[in-house]
Every structure is written in C-alpha cells, then in structure tokens.
Design a protein around this motif. Sequence first.
Motif, PDB file in Angstrom:
ATOM      1  N   GLN A  62       0.990  -5.000   7.281  1.00  0.00           N
ATOM      2  CA  GLN A  62       0.040  -5.080   5.867  1.00  0.00           C
ATOM      3  C   GLN A  62      -0.172  -3.486   5.364  1.00  0.00           C
ATOM      4  OE1 GLN A  62      -3.602  -7.466   6.649  1.00  0.00           O
ATOM      5  NE2 GLN A  62      -2.368  -9.242   6.684  1.00  0.00           N
ATOM      6  N   LEU A  63      -0.533  -2.790   6.331  1.00  0.00           N
ATOM      7  CA  LEU A  63      -1.042  -1.499   6.075  1.00  0.00           C
ATOM      8  C   LEU A  63       0.350  -0.831   5.555  1.00  0.00           C
ATOM      9  CD1 LEU A  63      -3.556  -0.338   8.687  1.00  0.00           C
ATOM     10  CD2 LEU A  63      -4.082  -0.642   6.230  1.00  0.00           C
ATOM     11  N   HIS A  64       1.248  -0.859   6.269  1.00  0.00           N
ATOM     12  CA  HIS A  64       2.579  -0.245   6.069  1.00  0.00           C
ATOM     13  C   HIS A  64       3.211  -0.702   4.593  1.00  0.00           C
ATOM     14  CE1 HIS A  64       6.812   1.298   6.537  1.00  0.00           C
ATOM     15  NE2 HIS A  64       7.197   0.278   6.273  1.00  0.00           N
ATOM     16  N   LYS A  65       3.053  -2.213   4.135  1.00  0.00           N
ATOM     17  CA  LYS A  65       3.583  -2.570   3.177  1.00  0.00           C
ATOM     18  C   LYS A  65       2.736  -2.079   1.768  1.00  0.00           C
ATOM     19  CE  LYS A  65       6.725  -4.996   4.526  1.00  0.00           C
ATOM     20  NZ  LYS A  65       8.231  -4.462   4.352  1.00  0.00           N
ATOM     21  N   LEU A  66       1.402  -2.089   2.140  1.00  0.00           N
ATOM     22  CA  LEU A  66       0.692  -1.238   1.071  1.00  0.00           C
ATOM     23  C   LEU A  66       0.991   0.083   0.754  1.00  0.00           C
ATOM     24  CD1 LEU A  66      -2.839  -2.943   2.307  1.00  0.00           C
ATOM     25  CD2 LEU A  66      -1.870  -3.266  -0.009  1.00  0.00           C
ATOM     26  N   LYS A  67       1.341   0.747   1.682  1.00  0.00           N
ATOM     27  CA  LYS A  67       1.805   2.168   1.727  1.00  0.00           C
ATOM     28  C   LYS A  67       3.067   2.166   0.931  1.00  0.00           C
ATOM     29  CE  LYS A  67       3.353   6.084   4.326  1.00  0.00           C
ATOM     30  NZ  LYS A  67       3.730   6.594   5.468  1.00  0.00           N
ATOM     31  N   GLU A  68       4.073   1.073   1.228  1.00  0.00           N
ATOM     32  CA  GLU A  68       5.210   1.289   0.410  1.00  0.00           C
ATOM     33  C   GLU A  68       4.856   0.815  -1.220  1.00  0.00           C
ATOM     34  OE1 GLU A  68       7.766  -1.749   2.697  1.00  0.00           O
ATOM     35  OE2 GLU A  68       8.547  -0.142   3.689  1.00  0.00           O
ATOM     36  N   ILE A  69       4.064  -0.188  -1.221  1.00  0.00           N
ATOM     37  CA  ILE A  69       3.605  -0.331  -2.615  1.00  0.00           C
ATOM     38  C   ILE A  69       3.236   0.741  -3.237  1.00  0.00           C
ATOM     39  CG2 ILE A  69       1.936  -1.775  -4.190  1.00  0.00           C
ATOM     40  CD1 ILE A  69       2.120  -3.705  -1.918  1.00  0.00           C
ATOM     41  N   TRP A  89      -6.428  -0.131  -6.297  1.00  0.00           N
ATOM     42  CA  TRP A  89      -6.354  -1.366  -5.617  1.00  0.00           C
ATOM     43  C   TRP A  89      -5.837  -1.397  -3.951  1.00  0.00           C
ATOM     44  CZ3 TRP A  89      -2.207  -4.597  -4.245  1.00  0.00           C
ATOM     45  CH2 TRP A  89      -2.583  -5.839  -3.313  1.00  0.00           C
ATOM     46  N   THR A  90      -4.667  -0.664  -4.122  1.00  0.00           N
ATOM     47  CA  THR A  90      -3.633  -0.290  -2.714  1.00  0.00           C
ATOM     48  C   THR A  90      -4.980   0.259  -2.082  1.00  0.00           C
ATOM     49  OG1 THR A  90      -2.434   1.496  -3.651  1.00  0.00           O
ATOM     50  CG2 THR A  90      -1.528  -0.805  -3.396  1.00  0.00           C
ATOM     51  N   ASN A  91      -5.593   1.330  -2.484  1.00  0.00           N
ATOM     52  CA  ASN A  91      -6.178   2.407  -1.820  1.00  0.00           C
ATOM     53  C   ASN A  91      -7.638   1.536  -1.225  1.00  0.00           C
ATOM     54  OD1 ASN A  91      -4.783   4.612  -2.051  1.00  0.00           O
ATOM     55  ND2 ASN A  91      -5.790   5.196  -3.917  1.00  0.00           N
ATOM     56  N   LYS A  92      -8.197   0.661  -1.946  1.00  0.00           N
ATOM     57  CA  LYS A  92      -9.449  -0.117  -1.590  1.00  0.00           C
ATOM     58  C   LYS A  92      -8.978  -1.026  -0.319  1.00  0.00           C
ATOM     59  CE  LYS A  92     -11.637   0.441  -5.796  1.00  0.00           C
ATOM     60  NZ  LYS A  92     -11.918  -0.220  -7.295  1.00  0.00           N
ATOM     61  N   VAL A  93      -7.785  -1.744  -0.628  1.00  0.00           N
ATOM     62  CA  VAL A  93      -7.308  -2.737   0.123  1.00  0.00           C
ATOM     63  C   VAL A  93      -6.858  -2.251   1.577  1.00  0.00           C
ATOM     64  CG1 VAL A  93      -5.568  -4.642   0.856  1.00  0.00           C
ATOM     65  CG2 VAL A  93      -6.758  -4.289  -1.690  1.00  0.00           C
ATOM     66  N   THR A  94      -6.553  -1.033   1.432  1.00  0.00           N
ATOM     67  CA  THR A  94      -6.110  -0.175   2.837  1.00  0.00           C
ATOM     68  C   THR A  94      -7.275   0.017   3.430  1.00  0.00           C
ATOM     69  OG1 THR A  94      -4.158   0.614   1.906  1.00  0.00           O
ATOM     70  CG2 THR A  94      -4.947   1.794   3.799  1.00  0.00           C
ATOM     71  N   LEU A 129      -4.430  -9.449  -9.799  1.00  0.00           N
ATOM     72  CA  LEU A 129      -3.598 -10.745  -9.701  1.00  0.00           C
ATOM     73  C   LEU A 129      -2.839 -10.869 -10.870  1.00  0.00           C
ATOM     74  CD1 LEU A 129      -3.002 -12.775  -7.809  1.00  0.00           C
ATOM     75  CD2 LEU A 129      -4.963 -14.022  -8.608  1.00  0.00           C
ATOM     76  N   ILE A 130      -3.372 -10.671 -12.029  1.00  0.00           N
ATOM     77  CA  ILE A 130      -2.612 -10.910 -13.415  1.00  0.00           C
ATOM     78  C   ILE A 130      -1.242  -9.866 -13.526  1.00  0.00           C
ATOM     79  CG2 ILE A 130      -2.592 -10.334 -15.790  1.00  0.00           C
ATOM     80  CD1 ILE A 130      -5.713 -11.437 -15.793  1.00  0.00           C
ATOM     81  N   ILE A 131      -1.503  -8.719 -12.843  1.00  0.00           N
ATOM     82  CA  ILE A 131      -0.484  -7.963 -12.784  1.00  0.00           C
ATOM     83  C   ILE A 131       0.486  -8.239 -11.800  1.00  0.00           C
ATOM     84  CG2 ILE A 131       0.463  -5.317 -12.558  1.00  0.00           C
ATOM     85  CD1 ILE A 131      -2.622  -4.626 -13.528  1.00  0.00           C
ATOM     86  N   SER A 179      -9.118  -8.683  -0.822  1.00  0.00           N
ATOM     87  CA  SER A 179      -9.777  -8.672  -1.881  1.00  0.00           C
ATOM     88  C   SER A 179      -8.634  -8.255  -3.273  1.00  0.00           C
ATOM     89  CB  SER A 179     -10.942  -7.823  -2.125  1.00  0.00           C
ATOM     90  OG  SER A 179     -11.906  -7.771  -1.152  1.00  0.00           O
ATOM     91  N   VAL A 180      -8.572  -9.424  -4.184  1.00  0.00           N
ATOM     92  CA  VAL A 180      -7.643  -9.217  -5.144  1.00  0.00           C
ATOM     93  C   VAL A 180      -8.472  -9.465  -6.487  1.00  0.00           C
ATOM     94  CG1 VAL A 180      -5.595  -9.584  -6.206  1.00  0.00           C
ATOM     95  CG2 VAL A 180      -5.596  -9.723  -3.270  1.00  0.00           C
TER      96      VAL A 180
END
Length: 158
Positions: free
Chosen positions: A99-106, A140-145, A45-47, A39-40
């Motif tokens: 994916q989880l690792h990349k979100l953590k890095e973000i 958002w990263t928390n929700k997506v994780t 998405l604009i950011i 979910s984005v």
Amino acid sequence: MKKKLLVGFVILFIAIQAIQPAKNQGNFMSLNDITHTVSVPENVLIILKKSCYDCHSNYTNYPWFDRITPINHWVFNHVKTGKLELNFTEFGNYSAKKQLHKLKEIKETLEKDEMPLMSYTIMHPGTKLTNTQKNMLLDWTNKVTDEIRQRQNDHFNY
C-alpha cells in the motif's frame, strides 16, 4: 477492383465486431476498496472516480466507442495493465508495505504528470487533472501514507 477491395474491407470490419473482449464490470465498491481501507475524503473520491477508477478498479464506465473493434481491445489492454499496476478496488488486499509503495507511485506519477494518460483524457473530457486536483491528491497521499505508518506502529506496539 477498388470497389471489391472496399466491399471486402467493410465485410471484414463488420465481421470482426463479433470479437468482443470481456468487460471490466466487477463490484464497484468492494469491502477491499481503498475507501474501506484508508480515509478518502469526498473531494478526493470524486477525483479518483472521475480520472482513475476506469483503469484502476474492478469497474469501468465504458464510453460508446468501446463497442467498436479494435478500439475495445485497446481499451481492454489499458484497463488490464492499469489494474495490474494499481487496483483501488483491491487496495485492502495489499500488504501495508505494498500500500505504501503504491501511494509512493501515485505521488510520483502525479508529480511527473504521467496520469491520467493523455490518450484517456482526450477521449474522456474533464478527466485531465488541474493543478488544484493534483495538489489535493498529493496532500491526500501524504496523509494516507502517515495513516498507514501509524497503523503499523500501533500494531507493533501491542
């Protein structure tokens, strides 16, 4: 002597303009894009498109100065490196673990104020993230994780 040196430099500068790196002009929103994977919300998405996608997707919106060698080679290397670190266009091809690792890095790069790079924000006005935008991305990263973890749990419960 100075005039010959200047003329030689100008000729060399003009000649190297013929050496242009490949452009990052792939499919802007492929089926593997992060927007098709998790979910984005539109505000996120604009950011992402404004401050991240140029270096972290398969499509770069090039500024006018990118036509100048050697600047274009510098930009090419930034984009290449950025895509190797994280490619939003290919996010769906990543394993859930990646994916989880990349979100953590973000999240970490946002918390450390490492992205977008200062060299990028200087040349692209309006791309530096405000505290509000950073907080939106962090939320958002928390929700997506959580979303990805829930999907993994559902998969293992079958």
